[in-house]
Design an enzyme around this catalytic site. Structure first.
Site, PDB file in Angstrom:
ATOM      1  N   LYS A  70      10.514  -0.669  -8.500  1.00  0.00           N
ATOM      2  CA  LYS A  70       9.976  -1.186  -9.875  1.00  0.00           C
ATOM      3  C   LYS A  70       9.178   0.626 -10.358  1.00  0.00           C
ATOM      4  O   LYS A  70       9.246   0.614 -11.739  1.00  0.00           O
ATOM      5  CB  LYS A  70       8.557  -2.064  -8.927  1.00  0.00           C
ATOM      6  CG  LYS A  70       9.105  -2.980  -8.720  1.00  0.00           C
ATOM      7  CD  LYS A  70       8.244  -4.375  -7.836  1.00  0.00           C
ATOM      8  CE  LYS A  70       7.117  -3.881  -7.102  1.00  0.00           C
ATOM      9  NZ  LYS A  70       7.585  -2.918  -5.852  1.00  0.00           N
ATOM     10  N   ARG A 101      -0.289  -9.710  -7.743  1.00  0.00           N
ATOM     11  CA  ARG A 101       0.291  -9.621  -6.484  1.00  0.00           C
ATOM     12  C   ARG A 101      -0.318 -11.091  -5.478  1.00  0.00           C
ATOM     13  O   ARG A 101       0.655 -10.981  -4.131  1.00  0.00           O
ATOM     14  CB  ARG A 101       0.530  -8.290  -5.129  1.00  0.00           C
ATOM     15  CG  ARG A 101       1.443  -6.620  -5.458  1.00  0.00           C
ATOM     16  CD  ARG A 101       0.480  -5.774  -4.911  1.00  0.00           C
ATOM     17  NE  ARG A 101       1.642  -5.226  -3.716  1.00  0.00           N
ATOM     18  CZ  ARG A 101       1.836  -4.644  -4.394  1.00  0.00           C
ATOM     19  NH1 ARG A 101       1.631  -4.151  -5.204  1.00  0.00           N
ATOM     20  NH2 ARG A 101       2.695  -3.239  -3.515  1.00  0.00           N
ATOM     21  N   ARG A 125      11.869   7.838   0.544  1.00  0.00           N
ATOM     22  CA  ARG A 125      11.414   8.375  -0.523  1.00  0.00           C
ATOM     23  C   ARG A 125      10.710   9.417  -0.622  1.00  0.00           C
ATOM     24  O   ARG A 125       9.807   9.444   0.263  1.00  0.00           O
ATOM     25  CB  ARG A 125      10.739   7.003  -0.426  1.00  0.00           C
ATOM     26  CG  ARG A 125       9.661   7.870  -2.292  1.00  0.00           C
ATOM     27  CD  ARG A 125       8.750   6.310  -3.043  1.00  0.00           C
ATOM     28  NE  ARG A 125       8.274   5.852  -2.125  1.00  0.00           N
ATOM     29  CZ  ARG A 125       8.381   4.513  -2.029  1.00  0.00           C
ATOM     30  NH1 ARG A 125       7.893   3.765  -3.621  1.00  0.00           N
ATOM     31  NH2 ARG A 125       6.461   3.506  -1.373  1.00  0.00           N
ATOM     32  N   ARG A 173       4.309  -4.229   4.863  1.00  0.00           N
ATOM     33  CA  ARG A 173       4.342  -5.000   3.415  1.00  0.00           C
ATOM     34  C   ARG A 173       5.240  -4.978   3.307  1.00  0.00           C
ATOM     35  O   ARG A 173       5.025  -6.480   2.213  1.00  0.00           O
ATOM     36  CB  ARG A 173       3.825  -3.075   2.681  1.00  0.00           C
ATOM     37  CG  ARG A 173       3.232  -2.312   3.315  1.00  0.00           C
ATOM     38  CD  ARG A 173       3.753  -0.618   2.217  1.00  0.00           C
ATOM     39  NE  ARG A 173       4.700  -0.749   1.345  1.00  0.00           N
ATOM     40  CZ  ARG A 173       5.179   0.510   0.983  1.00  0.00           C
ATOM     41  NH1 ARG A 173       4.957   1.507   2.024  1.00  0.00           N
ATOM     42  NH2 ARG A 173       5.858   0.447  -0.051  1.00  0.00           N
TER      43      ARG A 173
HETATM   44  P1  AP5 Z   1      10.720   2.801  -6.257  1.00  0.00           P
HETATM   45  O1  AP5 Z   1      10.634   2.727  -7.234  1.00  0.00           O
HETATM   46  O2  AP5 Z   1       9.135   3.582  -5.795  1.00  0.00           O
HETATM   47  O3  AP5 Z   1      10.196   1.180  -5.500  1.00  0.00           O
HETATM   48  P2  AP5 Z   1       8.811   0.377  -5.675  1.00  0.00           P
HETATM   49  O4  AP5 Z   1       9.064  -1.017  -6.336  1.00  0.00           O
HETATM   50  O5  AP5 Z   1       8.061   0.618  -6.928  1.00  0.00           O
HETATM   51  O6  AP5 Z   1       8.129   0.451  -4.376  1.00  0.00           O
HETATM   52  P3  AP5 Z   1       6.736   0.438  -4.064  1.00  0.00           P
HETATM   53  O7  AP5 Z   1       6.584   0.764  -2.334  1.00  0.00           O
HETATM   54  O8  AP5 Z   1       5.943   1.774  -4.718  1.00  0.00           O
HETATM   55  O9  AP5 Z   1       6.043  -0.206  -4.120  1.00  0.00           O
HETATM   56  P4  AP5 Z   1       4.928  -1.127  -3.036  1.00  0.00           P
HETATM   57  O10 AP5 Z   1       4.968  -2.843  -4.418  1.00  0.00           O
HETATM   58  O11 AP5 Z   1       5.210  -1.811  -1.922  1.00  0.00           O
HETATM   59  O12 AP5 Z   1       4.534  -0.358  -3.477  1.00  0.00           O
HETATM   60  P5  AP5 Z   1       2.535   0.240  -4.910  1.00  0.00           P
HETATM   61  O13 AP5 Z   1       2.707   1.467  -4.433  1.00  0.00           O
HETATM   62  O14 AP5 Z   1       2.689  -0.961  -5.361  1.00  0.00           O
HETATM   63  O15 AP5 Z   1      12.098   3.098  -5.335  1.00  0.00           O
HETATM   64  C1  AP5 Z   1      12.134   3.454  -3.886  1.00  0.00           C
HETATM   65  C2  AP5 Z   1      12.740   4.566  -3.664  1.00  0.00           C
HETATM   66  O16 AP5 Z   1      14.210   3.904  -4.056  1.00  0.00           O
HETATM   67  C3  AP5 Z   1      12.685   5.321  -4.240  1.00  0.00           C
HETATM   68  O17 AP5 Z   1      12.480   6.473  -3.798  1.00  0.00           O
HETATM   69  C4  AP5 Z   1      14.395   5.838  -4.962  1.00  0.00           C
HETATM   70  O18 AP5 Z   1      13.923   6.836  -5.923  1.00  0.00           O
HETATM   71  C5  AP5 Z   1      14.906   4.228  -5.202  1.00  0.00           C
HETATM   72  N1  AP5 Z   1      15.001   3.520  -5.543  1.00  0.00           N
HETATM   73  C6  AP5 Z   1      14.857   3.276  -6.880  1.00  0.00           C
HETATM   74  N2  AP5 Z   1      16.332   2.057  -7.011  1.00  0.00           N
HETATM   75  C7  AP5 Z   1      16.878   2.677  -6.621  1.00  0.00           C
HETATM   76  C8  AP5 Z   1      18.049   1.784  -6.527  1.00  0.00           C
HETATM   77  N3  AP5 Z   1      18.612   1.548  -7.825  1.00  0.00           N
HETATM   78  N4  AP5 Z   1      19.563   2.386  -6.076  1.00  0.00           N
HETATM   79  C9  AP5 Z   1      18.806   3.097  -5.073  1.00  0.00           C
HETATM   80  N5  AP5 Z   1      17.384   3.634  -5.068  1.00  0.00           N
HETATM   81  C10 AP5 Z   1      16.498   3.711  -6.004  1.00  0.00           C
HETATM   82  O19 AP5 Z   1       1.608  -0.456  -3.312  1.00  0.00           O
HETATM   83  C11 AP5 Z   1       1.343   0.500  -2.067  1.00  0.00           C
HETATM   84  C12 AP5 Z   1       0.030  -0.291  -2.314  1.00  0.00           C
HETATM   85  O20 AP5 Z   1      -1.243  -0.410  -2.497  1.00  0.00           O
HETATM   86  C13 AP5 Z   1       0.032  -1.967  -1.363  1.00  0.00           C
HETATM   87  O21 AP5 Z   1       0.524  -1.828  -0.013  1.00  0.00           O
HETATM   88  C14 AP5 Z   1      -1.628  -2.333  -1.710  1.00  0.00           C
HETATM   89  O22 AP5 Z   1      -1.947  -1.766   0.007  1.00  0.00           O
HETATM   90  C15 AP5 Z   1      -2.389  -1.379  -2.515  1.00  0.00           C
HETATM   91  N6  AP5 Z   1      -2.168  -2.385  -4.445  1.00  0.00           N
HETATM   92  C16 AP5 Z   1      -1.463  -2.207  -5.010  1.00  0.00           C
HETATM   93  N7  AP5 Z   1      -0.679  -3.138  -5.614  1.00  0.00           N
HETATM   94  C17 AP5 Z   1      -1.990  -3.655  -5.788  1.00  0.00           C
HETATM   95  C18 AP5 Z   1      -2.703  -5.246  -5.463  1.00  0.00           C
HETATM   96  N8  AP5 Z   1      -1.920  -5.162  -6.987  1.00  0.00           N
HETATM   97  N9  AP5 Z   1      -3.495  -5.822  -4.866  1.00  0.00           N
HETATM   98  C19 AP5 Z   1      -3.582  -6.111  -3.879  1.00  0.00           C
HETATM   99  N10 AP5 Z   1      -3.116  -4.266  -3.560  1.00  0.00           N
HETATM  100  C20 AP5 Z   1      -2.546  -3.464  -4.315  1.00  0.00           C
END
Ligand code: AP5
Length: 218
Positions: free
Chosen positions: A13, A85, A124, A168
């Site tokens: 994402k 979420r 990552r 997660r």
């Molecule tokens: P990446 O693009 O970083 O993946 P992502 O889907 O953004 O994953 P995240 O881990 O950032 O999502 P998340 O939703 O768990 O974390 P967030 O920060 O929002 O890609 C991942 C890897 O794969 C990278 O190395 C990339 O290079 C590679 N890649 C990407 N696309 C690829 C492809 N097509 N092919 C091959 N490789 C690829 O949330 C973290 C924490 O914050 C949560 O756990 C929670 O505690 C809190 N939080 C955040 N938002 C909320 C909310 N709305 N409500 C409540 N708590 C929240």
């Protein structure tokens, strides 16, 4: 352009939001990045969110919705990456947009299997200053641990440890997956195959969610 990106941790994402927001001049609103920035700056919000994030749990809806209200006050073209979420967050977003007489173009579901996600997250590396991500398997930096773009150090996120990644994914299944039905019921859900290479996923999103949109400015 007004999109939300839905999908499990590691589905790509953030990677796609970064590419498309740059291309279309829409604002990337990443709740995870905003929360990590608040932790770095040791704000009250950062302190309140810290223990939830370390465990891999969701931060309470009230805190998140307040954050989003502030973000939305400043823009009408956006890609939400990591929000909503929960169904309560999705309903709050609809209410905020309605107040401003704006509508969401689509909710893009990033479909992927858990095995790939664990592998992606544990390999990552991120530039904490810009949010640019690398992957030591599929997209390594030219020099290990160093950003190709600004030469700064790359780091691994605390919540990318295998045991936290598993938590997660469980939280995603229990609390975020119901959003698929929520957006499908109102005809706003589109789906992409997140297991394809980055460029292919970008092309799919352009085809299903963006092609009908005018080139937006922020
Ligand atoms: P990446 O693009 O970083 O993946 P992502 O889907 O953004 O994953 P995240 O881990 O950032 O999502 P998340 O939703 O768990 O974390 P967030 O920060 O929002 O890609 C991942 C890897 O794969 C990278 O190395 C990339 O290079 C590679 N890649 C990407 N696309 C690829 C492809 N097509 N092919 C091959 N490789 C690829 O949330 C973290 C924490 O914050 C949560 O756990 C929670 O505690 C809190 N939080 C955040 N938002 C909320 C909310 N709305 N409500 C409540 N708590 C929240």
């Amino acid at each position: 352009m007004r999109l939300v990106f839905l999908g499990p941790p590691g589905a790509g994402k953030g990677t796609q939001a970064r590419i498309l927001s740059e291309r279309f001049g829409a604002r990337q609103i990443s709740t995870g990045d905003i929360l990590r920035d608040n932790q770095e700056r040791q704000t009250d919000l950062g302190h309140m969110a810290e223990s939830y994030m370390q465990r891999g749990d969701l931060v309470p809806d009230a805190l998140i919705v307040k954050m989003i209200e502030a973000e939305l006050a400043e823009c009408s073209n956006f890609i939400m990456d990591g929000f909503p979420r929960t169904v309560a967050q999705a309903e709050a977003l609809d209410a905020l947009l309605k107040e401003r007489r704006l509508a969401l173009d689509a909710a893009v579901l990033f479909a992927a299997n858990p095995q790939t996600l664990v592998a992606r997250l544990t390999s990552r590396w991120t530039n904490p200053r810009t949010g640019r991500t690398y992957n030591t398997i599929t997209d390594p930096p030219r020099v290990p641990g160093v950003d190709d773009e600004d030469g700064g150090p790359l780091m691994q996120r605390d919540d990318d440890r295998p045991e936290t990644v598993i938590r997660r994914l469980e939280v995603y299944d229990a609390q975020t997956k119901p959003l698929v039905a929520f957006y499908r019921a109102t005809g706003r859900l589109v789906e992409v195959d997140a297991l394809q290479p980055v460029d292919t996923v970008t092309a799919q999103i352009l085809k299903v969610a963006v092609s009908a949109q005018p080139q937006a400015t922020s």
